[in-house]
Structures are given as structure tokens and as C-alpha cells.
Design a protein around this motif. Sequence first.
Motif, PDB file in Angstrom:
ATOM      1  N   LYS A  46       6.182  16.163  -3.817  1.00 30.64           N
ATOM      2  CA  LYS A  46       7.112  15.924  -4.909  1.00 30.64           C
ATOM      3  C   LYS A  46       6.516  16.380  -6.240  1.00 30.64           C
ATOM      4  N   VAL A  47       5.223  16.106  -6.432  1.00 33.95           N
ATOM      5  CA  VAL A  47       4.541  16.512  -7.657  1.00 33.95           C
ATOM      6  C   VAL A  47       4.498  18.029  -7.757  1.00 33.95           C
ATOM      7  N   THR A  48       4.189  18.695  -6.640  1.00 38.36           N
ATOM      8  CA  THR A  48       4.130  20.156  -6.626  1.00 38.36           C
ATOM      9  C   THR A  48       5.488  20.772  -6.925  1.00 38.36           C
ATOM     10  N   GLN A  49       6.535  20.232  -6.311  1.00 39.30           N
ATOM     11  CA  GLN A  49       7.887  20.758  -6.512  1.00 39.30           C
ATOM     12  C   GLN A  49       8.363  20.580  -7.949  1.00 39.30           C
ATOM     13  N   ALA A  50       7.859  19.558  -8.623  1.00 41.48           N
ATOM     14  CA  ALA A  50       8.300  19.272  -9.987  1.00 41.48           C
ATOM     15  C   ALA A  50       8.014  20.424 -10.947  1.00 41.48           C
TER      16      ALA A  50
ATOM     17  N   LYS B   6      13.992   1.291   6.239  1.00 39.58           N
ATOM     18  CA  LYS B   6      14.171   1.520   4.807  1.00 39.58           C
ATOM     19  C   LYS B   6      13.291   0.590   3.998  1.00 39.58           C
ATOM     20  N   GLY B   7      13.010   0.989   2.749  1.00 36.45           N
ATOM     21  CA  GLY B   7      12.256   0.144   1.851  1.00 36.45           C
ATOM     22  C   GLY B   7      10.763   0.388   1.872  1.00 36.45           C
ATOM     23  N   LEU B   8      10.257   1.238   2.785  1.00 35.69           N
ATOM     24  CA  LEU B   8       8.835   1.552   2.835  1.00 35.69           C
ATOM     25  C   LEU B   8       8.539   2.749   1.947  1.00 35.69           C
ATOM     26  N   PRO B   9       7.391   2.776   1.266  1.00 29.73           N
ATOM     27  CA  PRO B   9       7.041   3.919   0.414  1.00 29.73           C
ATOM     28  C   PRO B   9       6.738   5.136   1.273  1.00 29.73           C
ATOM     29  N   PRO B  10       6.960   6.331   0.741  1.00 33.05           N
ATOM     30  CA  PRO B  10       6.671   7.543   1.495  1.00 33.05           C
ATOM     31  C   PRO B  10       5.169   7.771   1.632  1.00 33.05           C
ATOM     32  N   PRO B  11       4.747   8.542   2.641  1.00 36.49           N
ATOM     33  CA  PRO B  11       3.332   8.879   2.805  1.00 36.49           C
ATOM     34  C   PRO B  11       2.811   9.653   1.593  1.00 36.49           C
ATOM     35  N   SER B  12       1.506   9.611   1.389  1.00 35.81           N
ATOM     36  CA  SER B  12       0.895  10.272   0.238  1.00 35.81           C
ATOM     37  C   SER B  12       1.148  11.773   0.240  1.00 35.81           C
ATOM     38  N   GLY B  13       1.268  12.352   1.421  1.00 35.45           N
ATOM     39  CA  GLY B  13       1.535  13.786   1.499  1.00 35.45           C
ATOM     40  C   GLY B  13       2.896  14.145   0.935  1.00 35.45           C
ATOM     41  N   VAL B  14       3.858  13.285   1.158  1.00 33.13           N
ATOM     42  CA  VAL B  14       5.201  13.507   0.623  1.00 33.13           C
ATOM     43  C   VAL B  14       5.187  13.395  -0.900  1.00 33.13           C
TER      44      VAL B  14
ATOM     45  N   GLN C  28      -0.272   3.566  -9.687  1.00 35.85           N
ATOM     46  CA  GLN C  28      -0.665   4.478 -10.759  1.00 35.85           C
ATOM     47  C   GLN C  28      -0.069   5.844 -10.454  1.00 35.85           C
ATOM     48  N   LEU C  29       0.012   6.691 -11.457  1.00 38.42           N
ATOM     49  CA  LEU C  29       0.576   8.018 -11.241  1.00 38.42           C
ATOM     50  C   LEU C  29      -0.318   8.826 -10.303  1.00 38.42           C
ATOM     51  N   PRO C  30       0.282   9.603  -9.406  1.00 39.51           N
ATOM     52  CA  PRO C  30      -0.512  10.396  -8.458  1.00 39.51           C
ATOM     53  C   PRO C  30      -1.247  11.542  -9.144  1.00 39.51           C
ATOM     54  N   VAL C  31      -2.246  12.046  -8.473  1.00 40.85           N
ATOM     55  CA  VAL C  31      -3.030  13.168  -8.974  1.00 40.85           C
ATOM     56  C   VAL C  31      -2.107  14.360  -9.240  1.00 40.85           C
TER      57      VAL C  31
ATOM     58  N   THR D 100       0.838  -1.190   0.000  1.00 41.78           N
ATOM     59  CA  THR D 100       0.000   0.000   0.000  1.00 41.78           C
ATOM     60  C   THR D 100       0.868   1.233   0.000  1.00 41.78           C
ATOM     61  N   LEU D 101       0.298   2.329  -0.418  1.00 42.74           N
ATOM     62  CA  LEU D 101       1.041   3.566  -0.513  1.00 42.74           C
ATOM     63  C   LEU D 101       1.352   4.127   0.861  1.00 42.74           C
ATOM     64  N   GLN D 102       0.446   3.945   1.806  1.00 43.64           N
ATOM     65  CA  GLN D 102       0.605   4.529   3.132  1.00 43.64           C
ATOM     66  C   GLN D 102       1.208   3.511   4.090  1.00 43.64           C
ATOM     67  N   PRO D 103       2.400   3.789   4.670  1.00 44.81           N
ATOM     68  CA  PRO D 103       2.992   2.854   5.609  1.00 44.81           C
ATOM     69  C   PRO D 103       2.221   2.838   6.912  1.00 44.81           C
ATOM     70  N   PRO D 104       2.346   1.777   7.693  1.00 41.51           N
ATOM     71  CA  PRO D 104       1.629   1.706   8.953  1.00 41.51           C
ATOM     72  C   PRO D 104       2.075   2.780   9.927  1.00 41.51           C
ATOM     73  N   ARG D 105       1.176   3.155  10.842  1.00 45.30           N
ATOM     74  CA  ARG D 105       1.474   4.178  11.824  1.00 45.30           C
ATOM     75  C   ARG D 105       2.683   3.748  12.656  1.00 45.30           C
ATOM     76  N   GLY D 106       3.579   4.702  12.853  1.00 42.11           N
ATOM     77  CA  GLY D 106       4.753   4.399  13.654  1.00 42.11           C
ATOM     78  C   GLY D 106       5.823   3.638  12.903  1.00 42.11           C
ATOM     79  N   SER D 107       5.736   3.634  11.559  1.00 47.34           N
ATOM     80  CA  SER D 107       6.705   2.875  10.771  1.00 47.34           C
ATOM     81  C   SER D 107       8.082   3.501  10.790  1.00 47.34           C
ATOM     82  N   GLY D 108       8.142   4.803  11.098  1.00 44.03           N
ATOM     83  CA  GLY D 108       9.435   5.466  11.163  1.00 44.03           C
ATOM     84  C   GLY D 108       9.957   5.894   9.810  1.00 44.03           C
ATOM     85  N   TRP D 109       9.055   6.009   8.782  1.00 41.39           N
ATOM     86  CA  TRP D 109       9.530   6.383   7.456  1.00 41.39           C
ATOM     87  C   TRP D 109      10.214   7.745   7.457  1.00 41.39           C
ATOM     88  N   ALA D 110       9.573   8.740   8.108  1.00 43.62           N
ATOM     89  CA  ALA D 110      10.088  10.104   8.063  1.00 43.62           C
ATOM     90  C   ALA D 110      11.490  10.206   8.659  1.00 43.62           C
ATOM     91  N   SER D 111      11.764   9.435   9.682  1.00 47.15           N
ATOM     92  CA  SER D 111      13.063   9.507  10.333  1.00 47.15           C
ATOM     93  C   SER D 111      14.094   8.623   9.658  1.00 47.15           C
TER      94      SER D 111
END
Length: 312
Positions: free
Chosen positions: A53-57, A41-49, A72-75, A26-37
Motif C-alpha cells: 500500500k505504501v509503495t502504491q501510494a 473480518k476485522g483482522l489487520p492485513p499482513p505487513s507485506g500488504v 506507528q506509521l510503517p517504514v 498485533t499487526l500480523q494475524p495468526p497463521r490460517g486466519s483467512g485474512w487474504a480470502s
Amino acid sequence: VGLKVCTDALAMGCSCVKSTAVEDATLQPPRGSGWASGSKKGLPPPSGVIAKKVTQAASTRVLALRECGLKQLPVGATGAELANLRTADLSANTLKELPEACSVWSGLQTLLCSQNALTELPSSIGQLASLQKLALSENQLRTLPVELSQLGKLKTLQLDSNCLGKGSLPPDVFGGTLSRALEELDLSANGLEELPSSIAGLVVLQRLVLSRNRLLQLPAGLGELVELQYLDASDNLLSTLPDGEALGSPRPVAAHPGSLSELWLKGNPMDRMKLQEAPGFNAFLERRKQRLDAKIDANVVGRVDLTVCGLE
């Protein structure tokens, strides 16, 4: 067990391996997965991130979505505000398709889509008129749209480790304006039994990789590709070359200073002695010697394989 499946598939000359657990990620990692910190490793970033990335592009002109767990490609990824993109990196996701709307990337120069689950490409890819590099390695492509032939600036096309041998390729897929632009083509590990006739019309092609397929013969027209310098046709079913033409024109070396100087045929049922008697072979050996001498003079030579085209 998974490693054995992949190994067996590659041994057959096609790396079309059905994904399993990755498909369920799934796109959203489980709560407390520690992705941000970065603690895991190996977990996908949260949808907000990903949205960020799309906005910065829009300002960076780089859409960096590698290893984001995308199905699929994000909105917004194909919105009009990204028409000025230069690079899109969609590698190492689980994308099964690219939308027709990707044609909005009219200024795109580099498109990286390797290590996904693509089975086909949209016809609109032919509208990416500025594209110079297209990487599609390690997907599940069974065919290619003839619209690829419209990419008049494409220099590098990586199609290795797909399933093109299980489908059919349009005869003219390498024709059109593409034929006057493409310099590097990799079709290795596809289970191919034959090649589209238009491959012999790639007049500026310099590097061609056809290894790990099931080819019984090479197109006779390859001998007309006077810019071709590197040809790897190892691990196929080749017993002969087409009238020696694939070694380059038997004209004097000076007539074609950029012609074939590196040829690999290891793993084919080919008689080395007969190969050495083929028309143009002596001229090929001279070009090969000049290439090796140039490397020695430049002190860039590592291990040198002195076998004849890799044949014992």
C-alpha cells in the motif's frame, strides 16, 4: 460493561476512553486466519500488504491505511517519494502519535486520522500548506499545537470526541492564516469549559459545532462572524448569550445575507422567553424562516423542528 464506560464518558462531555484490548492487537494475524480470502473480518492485513500500500501510494497519491492495526506509521510512509500525496487515510488504527516527518507530505490535501489514540499533534503539521481537510475525531487529544494557525488552506477541521477540556489550548491556535480559511469547525464532546479567544477571528467560518461540552458562556466576538450560518451549542451550561451577539448582527437581514440562520441550544439552562427578547433575535427568526422556506421550495425538507433553537 465497555459500552457503559463509553456512555458515561460521553455524558461528561469528553470521550477520552482508555483503550484496552485494541492496544494489544498485533499487526500480523495468526497463521490460517483467512485474512487474504476475507473469510474473517476485522483482522489487520499482513505487513507485506501494508508495504505494498505504501509503495502504491507513490503513484496513486493516496495512502490508504485505514483499519490496518497500526501503532506507528510503517517504514516508507514519510519517505521523499510520497511528497506528492493528496490523501492520507490513517483512520481506525491505534496510533499514539504522528511523526514530525509527516511534514514531507507537502502536497497533502486531506488527512484522516479519526479513531486513533493520538494525545498530541506534531508541530510540523503546520507545514502541510496544501491541507484542506483534517479529521481528528475520536482520539485522546488534550491540546493542539499553535502551528495549526499556519494552515492557510484548511477548510474543515474535525476535533470532536477528544479530551481538549483536560488540557489547555493556545489562545492563538485559530489565528494566523487559518483564520481566513476555516469554514467548518467541530469541537463537540471535549469537556471544554472555555474557548480560545482566536475562535472569534475565524472570519469565513460557516459551521461551528460546540455541543456536549461544559461551556458557561460563548465568546462575545462570535457575533462578528458574519459568514456563520450554523451554530450548535446544545448540551452545555449556557444560561445566556453574550448580549445577543451570537444571534448575528442586529442590522437588517439584507446587510448580512449569509449570517446565522440555524442555532441549537437544547440542553442548556436557558430561558426561552429571555432568549426571544435578545437583540437581533427577530432578525435571526427571519433568516431562519427564509432557510426553511428555501428547503420547502426545493422539496428537501424532512422532519422540521419548530421549537425555538431546540428549547421547549
